[in-house]
Design a protein around this motif. Sequence first.
Motif, PDB file in Angstrom:
ATOM      1  N   GLN A 263      -4.502   7.140  -0.298  1.00 37.90           N
ATOM      2  CA  GLN A 263      -3.940   5.888   0.029  1.00 37.90           C
ATOM      3  C   GLN A 263      -4.341   4.904  -1.193  1.00 37.90           C
ATOM      4  O   GLN A 263      -5.495   4.813  -1.779  1.00 37.90           O
ATOM      5  CB  GLN A 263      -4.732   5.233   1.053  1.00 37.90           C
ATOM      6  CG  GLN A 263      -4.616   6.141   2.487  1.00 37.90           C
ATOM      7  CD  GLN A 263      -5.227   5.513   3.578  1.00 37.90           C
ATOM      8  OE1 GLN A 263      -5.865   4.642   3.705  1.00 37.90           O
ATOM      9  NE2 GLN A 263      -4.833   6.262   4.944  1.00 37.90           N
TER      10      GLN A 263
ATOM     11  N   LEU B  23      -8.508  10.857   2.329  1.00 41.69           N
ATOM     12  CA  LEU B  23      -8.676  11.229   3.647  1.00 41.69           C
ATOM     13  C   LEU B  23      -8.668  12.658   4.019  1.00 41.69           C
ATOM     14  O   LEU B  23      -7.486  13.157   3.411  1.00 41.69           O
ATOM     15  CB  LEU B  23      -7.803  10.325   4.845  1.00 41.69           C
ATOM     16  CG  LEU B  23      -7.838   8.623   4.890  1.00 41.69           C
ATOM     17  CD1 LEU B  23      -6.628   8.309   5.740  1.00 41.69           C
ATOM     18  CD2 LEU B  23      -9.337   8.640   5.262  1.00 41.69           C
TER      19      LEU B  23
ATOM     20  N   LYS C  67     -13.571  11.095   4.607  1.00 46.21           N
ATOM     21  CA  LYS C  67     -13.009  10.055   3.995  1.00 46.21           C
ATOM     22  C   LYS C  67     -13.949   9.450   2.826  1.00 46.21           C
ATOM     23  O   LYS C  67     -15.328   9.870   2.985  1.00 46.21           O
ATOM     24  CB  LYS C  67     -12.971   8.693   4.888  1.00 46.21           C
ATOM     25  CG  LYS C  67     -12.503   7.537   4.482  1.00 46.21           C
ATOM     26  CD  LYS C  67     -12.473   6.509   5.674  1.00 46.21           C
ATOM     27  CE  LYS C  67     -11.829   5.212   5.047  1.00 46.21           C
ATOM     28  NZ  LYS C  67     -11.842   4.199   6.169  1.00 46.21           N
ATOM     29  N   ARG C  68     -13.252   9.192   1.708  1.00 52.33           N
ATOM     30  CA  ARG C  68     -13.945   8.740   0.605  1.00 52.33           C
ATOM     31  C   ARG C  68     -13.179   7.576   0.001  1.00 52.33           C
ATOM     32  O   ARG C  68     -11.998   7.795  -0.108  1.00 52.33           O
ATOM     33  CB  ARG C  68     -14.275   9.971  -0.349  1.00 52.33           C
ATOM     34  CG  ARG C  68     -15.387   9.469  -1.513  1.00 52.33           C
ATOM     35  CD  ARG C  68     -15.848  10.715  -2.048  1.00 52.33           C
ATOM     36  NE  ARG C  68     -16.741  10.301  -2.943  1.00 52.33           N
ATOM     37  CZ  ARG C  68     -17.044  10.775  -4.420  1.00 52.33           C
ATOM     38  NH1 ARG C  68     -16.211  11.419  -4.752  1.00 52.33           N
ATOM     39  NH2 ARG C  68     -18.013  10.361  -4.854  1.00 52.33           N
ATOM     40  N   GLN C  69     -13.901   6.479  -0.482  1.00 52.27           N
ATOM     41  CA  GLN C  69     -13.439   5.497  -1.068  1.00 52.27           C
ATOM     42  C   GLN C  69     -13.614   5.169  -2.509  1.00 52.27           C
ATOM     43  O   GLN C  69     -14.839   5.320  -2.823  1.00 52.27           O
ATOM     44  CB  GLN C  69     -13.721   4.375   0.117  1.00 52.27           C
ATOM     45  CG  GLN C  69     -13.036   4.121   1.095  1.00 52.27           C
ATOM     46  CD  GLN C  69     -13.086   2.751   1.946  1.00 52.27           C
ATOM     47  OE1 GLN C  69     -14.449   2.731   2.315  1.00 52.27           O
ATOM     48  NE2 GLN C  69     -12.088   2.303   2.114  1.00 52.27           N
TER      49      GLN C  69
ATOM     50  N   THR D 151      -8.288   5.504  -1.428  1.00 55.85           N
ATOM     51  CA  THR D 151      -8.971   5.996  -0.654  1.00 55.85           C
ATOM     52  C   THR D 151      -8.481   7.380  -0.111  1.00 55.85           C
ATOM     53  O   THR D 151      -7.222   7.626  -0.232  1.00 55.85           O
ATOM     54  CB  THR D 151      -9.019   5.408   0.867  1.00 55.85           C
ATOM     55  OG1 THR D 151      -9.422   3.955   0.542  1.00 55.85           O
ATOM     56  CG2 THR D 151      -9.833   6.076   1.940  1.00 55.85           C
TER      57      THR D 151
ATOM     58  N   ASN E  85       0.757  -1.232  -0.011  1.00 52.24           N
ATOM     59  CA  ASN E  85      -0.097   0.028  -0.022  1.00 52.24           C
ATOM     60  C   ASN E  85       0.741   1.362   0.128  1.00 52.24           C
ATOM     61  O   ASN E  85       2.005   1.267   0.453  1.00 52.24           O
ATOM     62  CB  ASN E  85      -0.897   0.093   1.336  1.00 52.24           C
ATOM     63  CG  ASN E  85      -1.775  -1.112   1.188  1.00 52.24           C
ATOM     64  OD1 ASN E  85      -2.136  -1.582   0.193  1.00 52.24           O
ATOM     65  ND2 ASN E  85      -2.268  -1.594   2.621  1.00 52.24           N
TER      66      ASN E  85
END
Lengths: 115, 114
Positions: free
Chosen positions: A76, A65, A56-58, A63, A18
């Motif tokens: 991320q 933040l 936060k949103r994916q 993702t 990651n």
Amino acid sequence: GESVGLHLPTLSVQEGDNSIINCAYSNSASDYFIWYKQESGKGPQFIIDIRSNMDKRQGQRVTVLLNKTVKHLSLQIAATQPGDSAVYFCAEKGGSGGGADGLTFGKGTHLIIQP
Amino acid sequence: DTAVSQTPKYLVTQMGNDKSIKCEQNLGHDTMYWYKQDSKKFLKIMFSYNNKELIINETVPNRFSPKSPDKAHLNLHINSLELGDSAVYFCASSRSGVTYTEAFFGQGTRLTVV
């Protein structure tokens, strides 16, 4: 000067790991943030966005933040792939409404995926 | 289908010349932009334009001028080119009247002034 900046100019990660790319912004009135990916010889490409009323949103493997308290944004990327190698930019937009507002970009982070 | 297209992709010219870069978008957007990306990859807005107003970044020399024959096109004219104008120029577009909307970028035009 810039109102949006990035902490690391280059980030190298192993394929499959990651990665986290960080961004600091200084305009507290900014209410919309976008991450763009720019591959060599191409224009910036939208990855994901977030409004200031969210933290936060994916998306798919990504993702974003947002920490408005410290004016910090991060991207991320999960399970990085060779195709993720690119320069990543955060961009912000002020709260003056839609229309002719442009985006203010940070300096960019070059993400290198090692095989 | 290319959403935002720019021509040419590469442009090499001598100092003092006048040149133009063309941009077209087929997204039906009302707002178009020109950005400049320097050798350190920093992207900075030069102009934003819709059918009502042109907003110019105050740091842009008046040798640069955008021209919009219609809302699908925003061309960039540059007079008396200087060495420092060498950069990659990106055209972009977005929907107007909407704050929370991303901009779509073209592939860029690499301008080299010699």
